[in-house]
Write an enzyme that holds these catalytic residues in place. Structure first.
Site, PDB file in Angstrom:
ATOM      1  N   ASP A 171       0.818  -1.204   0.000  1.00  0.00           N
ATOM      2  CA  ASP A 171       0.000   0.000   0.000  1.00  0.00           C
ATOM      3  C   ASP A 171       0.857   1.262   0.000  1.00  0.00           C
ATOM      4  OD1 ASP A 171       0.844  -0.869   2.494  1.00  0.00           O
ATOM      5  OD2 ASP A 171      -0.992  -0.322   3.548  1.00  0.00           O
ATOM      6  N   TYR A 172       1.856   1.280   0.852  1.00  0.00           N
ATOM      7  CA  TYR A 172       2.755   2.435   0.955  1.00  0.00           C
ATOM      8  C   TYR A 172       3.494   2.668  -0.362  1.00  0.00           C
ATOM      9  CZ  TYR A 172       6.979   4.990   2.401  1.00  0.00           C
ATOM     10  OH  TYR A 172       8.014   5.889   2.501  1.00  0.00           O
ATOM     11  N   THR A 173       4.035   1.605  -0.939  1.00  0.00           N
ATOM     12  CA  THR A 173       4.809   1.730  -2.170  1.00  0.00           C
ATOM     13  C   THR A 173       3.936   2.179  -3.331  1.00  0.00           C
ATOM     14  OG1 THR A 173       6.298  -0.006  -1.392  1.00  0.00           O
ATOM     15  CG2 THR A 173       6.376   0.519  -3.734  1.00  0.00           C
ATOM     16  N   ALA A 175       1.222   3.972  -3.190  1.00  0.00           N
ATOM     17  CA  ALA A 175       0.871   5.381  -3.002  1.00  0.00           C
ATOM     18  C   ALA A 175       2.037   6.295  -3.360  1.00  0.00           C
ATOM     19  CB  ALA A 175       0.434   5.620  -1.563  1.00  0.00           C
ATOM     20  N   LYS A 176       3.243   5.915  -2.982  1.00  0.00           N
ATOM     21  CA  LYS A 176       4.401   6.732  -3.310  1.00  0.00           C
ATOM     22  C   LYS A 176       4.694   6.705  -4.807  1.00  0.00           C
ATOM     23  CE  LYS A 176       5.659   8.269   0.796  1.00  0.00           C
ATOM     24  NZ  LYS A 176       5.657   9.706   1.135  1.00  0.00           N
TER      25      LYS A 176
END
Length: 266
Positions: A171-173, A175-176
């Protein structure tokens, strides 16, 4: 709000010591290192916070007249608009540089993250709202001030996990990665207005609040894989952000600089 137009006249970016800088999530971890780096260079800093009021106020109180703590959820456009109003009221001039650093509820511990077969879309949505919606809100709210100043700087905080997805931060990757796309499309759209938009992407940093749960063996493995044989610190990462905010980067936009000790080659 008055929209900037391509007819405005671009002016040179002011020196760091003459700038007013907004750092989102600027009270803790990497954000605190970014705030302190700008203050060290003489800039005035708006320390945005959401859940770290005590830390933000303490930092602002140590720099009277040069730092102000403002609570705002960057995902909420009305709160962001109010943040910029408070910033200009405090310093008597618009924000020159926006650093999009705020992170929505994430702990860098791969063993505790949901794997591909179980992660729900809600997790992605939460990270997109923090990274992309938050950056969209702050950049758009900054544009009228940039227009009056004739220039502007945006620095987005990314990750080297695009190129080196060694942990399941799905999820973090994602979004970035979307934030990198926004960085490049906004750079093209806003360049004629004298506004640069860049990204600085780090790996795991030693140590922030978000990486406090990371096992020591992981830090050791990362250090062993870098030419510098070390894990990048928040202060070292902040140096690259200062470059993109400064006049030295006047001809650089739409770029993603990886700052991780040489671990990832891009």
């Amino acid at each position: 709000m008055t929209s900037p137009t391509t007819e405005q006249t671009s002016r040179p970016t002011p020196a760091l010591a003459e700038q007013i800088v907004l750092v989102t999530g600027g009270a803790r971890g990497l954000g605190r290192a970014l705030t302190e780096a700008f203050l060290h260079e003489g800039a005035r800093v708006v320390i945005n916070h959401l859940t770290s009021e005590g830390a933000a106020l303490e930092l602002a109180e140590r720099h009277p007249g040069r730092a102000v703590a403002v609570r705002a959820d960057v995902r909420d456009r009305a709160q962001v608009e109010a943040l910029f109003t408070q910033a200009e009221d405090a310093f008597g001039a618009p924000v020159d540089t926006v650093v999009n650093n705020a992170l929505t509820g994430f702990s860098f511990n791969g063993d505790a993250r949901a794997k591909a077969h179980e992660i729900p879309y809600d997790a992605f949505s939460a990270q997109f709202s923090g990274a992309v919606q938050g950056a969209l809100n702050t950049i758009q709210a900054a544009l009228p001030g940039f227009a009056r100043a004739g220039s502007g700087r945006v620095v987005n905080v990314g990750t080297n996990l695009f190129q080196h997805p060694v942990v399941p931060y799905h999820d973090y990757t994602a979004a970035k990665a979307a934030l990198l796309a926004l960085t490049r499309t906004f750079a093209a759209d806003l360049g004629p207005l004298g506004i640069t938009v860049n990204m600085v992407s780090g790996g795991l940093l030693r140590t922030t609040d978000a990486s406090a749960a990371t096992p020591e063996a992981v830090f050791d493995a990362i250090a062993a894989g870098t030419p510098l044989q070390s894990v990048t610190t928040p202060a070292e990462f902040a140096d690259a952000v200062l470059f993109f905010a400064s006049p030295w980067s006047r001809s650089v936009t739409g770029q993603n600089l990886v700052v991780d000790g040489g671990l990832v080659k891009d």
